[in-house]
Scaffold this active site. Sequence first.
Site, short mmCIF file in Angstrom:
data_model
loop_
_atom_site.label_atom_id
_atom_site.label_comp_id
_atom_site.label_asym_id
_atom_site.label_seq_id
_atom_site.Cartn_x
_atom_site.Cartn_y
_atom_site.Cartn_z
N ASP A 1 0.12 4.49 1.21
CA ASP A 1 0.04 5.51 2.26
C ASP A 1 0.80 5.09 3.51
OD1 ASP A 1 -1.92 3.49 2.57
OD2 ASP A 1 -3.06 4.74 3.96
N GLU B 1 -4.75 2.57 2.56
CA GLU B 1 -4.97 1.36 3.35
C GLU B 1 -5.17 1.67 4.82
OE1 GLU B 1 -3.38 -2.10 5.85
OE2 GLU B 1 -2.69 -0.02 5.69
N GLU B 2 -4.40 2.62 5.35
CA GLU B 2 -4.32 2.82 6.79
C GLU B 2 -5.61 3.35 7.40
OE1 GLU B 2 -2.09 1.61 8.45
OE2 GLU B 2 -0.16 1.66 7.45
N ASP C 1 6.39 1.06 7.02
CA ASP C 1 5.08 0.45 6.83
C ASP C 1 4.29 1.38 5.92
OD1 ASP C 1 2.51 -0.58 7.01
OD2 ASP C 1 2.20 0.07 9.07
N HIS D 1 0.83 -1.21 0.00
CA HIS D 1 0.00 0.00 0.00
C HIS D 1 0.87 1.26 0.00
CE1 HIS D 1 0.39 0.93 4.36
NE2 HIS D 1 0.26 -0.37 4.57
#
Length: 485
Positions: free
Chosen positions: A79, A146-147, A116, A77
């Site tokens: 973001d 995603e987050e 991450d 992902h």
Amino acid sequence: MDRNLTALKPALVWKHFAEIVRIPRPSSHEEKIRRYILDFARARGLECKEDAAHNVYVRKPASKGMEGRKGVILQAHLDMVPQKNNDKKFDFTKDPIDAYVDGGWVTADGTTLGADNGIGVAAILAVLEDRTLEHGPLEALFTATEETGMDGANGLKKGLLHGDILLNLDSEEEGELYVGCAGGLDANTTFRYKAEPTPARNCTAAKISVKGLKGGHSGIQIVCQRANANKVLFRFLNAAPCDVLLASVDGGGLRNAIPREAEAVVLVKTKDYEAFAKAVKAYEKTVKTEYAGIEDAVSIKVKEVEKPAEMLPKEVSGNLIKAVAACPDGVQKMSMAMPGLVQTSTNLARVVSDGRTVKLQCLLRSSVNTEKEALGESIAAVFALAGAKTELTGAYNGWNPDMESPILKAMTASYEALYGRKPAVTAIHAGLECGIIGSTYPKLDMISFGPTICYPHSPDEKVEIASVGKFYDFLVDTLRNVPEK
């Protein structure tokens, strides 16, 4: 501080990560990282596109002689979680991350690092760039936002992906292969009120602040039993030695980060203030004792402040304080099938007032959908009794393990051949996109793995340099050994 990440190995991975940390990309602000990837792909003649959900897709043909292998989708992902220390001046939508080498790790100065899932993105770009690698047909899927809601994965349409195997590069412990994850649910609560004037006299305004907690990822670190700043704050307000009127509150931050800080401006009768302040000091000692070895840096302080003009009505204030004190938080149930794995949890992530409402947000996780739903109803019931309304939204399913997965068997053999031991095969309490992508593409054979990243979703986030090398070598070897169709 050594900020030369490009001197690290593997060179291509760190070259791209050094670029990525300079590109602002908090959730919902991913325009620049999308442009970076699309420009990268076009410059190398690779097929690429951006879909309606703002996912970026890149295709790389098989290397010579590998055309008959199963197709592999590499997924990460775009973001990152924007968290910073309270004293750090930083705009995640504009400022580059100040990443540096600290011994055997790479970390950032006062902010989240974005390893991450920036390391996963960098590894995919390295694979796409390196023409010397042996691999079958490759697709790269870079998902959006995603987050804060897995928007890109939820918006992924059928027919875009053609591969047989999906490798999710968003796990955070090198040497572990993840074959399952929890599903999630948001509980969004609102207290509505009409602000009232604060008492004209005989009262003192004070700010009580909770700081110094470790926080962390609400899926991964929830098992560590770390303190939640919102719960710590409201526990004291509920048990204070005198009547407390609440003027404002601001606790926590992102829904998937365990709250590290919380503060409230309160009013107490002036004759009670000395006892109130002494109780705060004693409470700090209590919390330090209870969380010894876990939250040794916790700070709970109170100071007099200028009296605000307005406050919450006494009844609303009292109901809010009691409801937050009673709200479930943390680990609710451990898995019986997989020892050490959290099965069900909730994170009281946010409590904030704006003069008209107090809004709260909890992120619930469970690998058992019925438990997740029941926990949501329990939280809604607590706040309903206090006069607030809760909406349960954003539900997504987990990813059920397939212990007979062909790619699991192949990767287990590959890891053992490379490093002389078998990898750990496990599931994760965090919500990986595999569950959502697998719902749209149910025939995919999926594995999630990654390097060692500590304290994600917090300003202490760091990635182990040696583990990035092992992770990338393992990825390259996996691609080389993908079976025939």
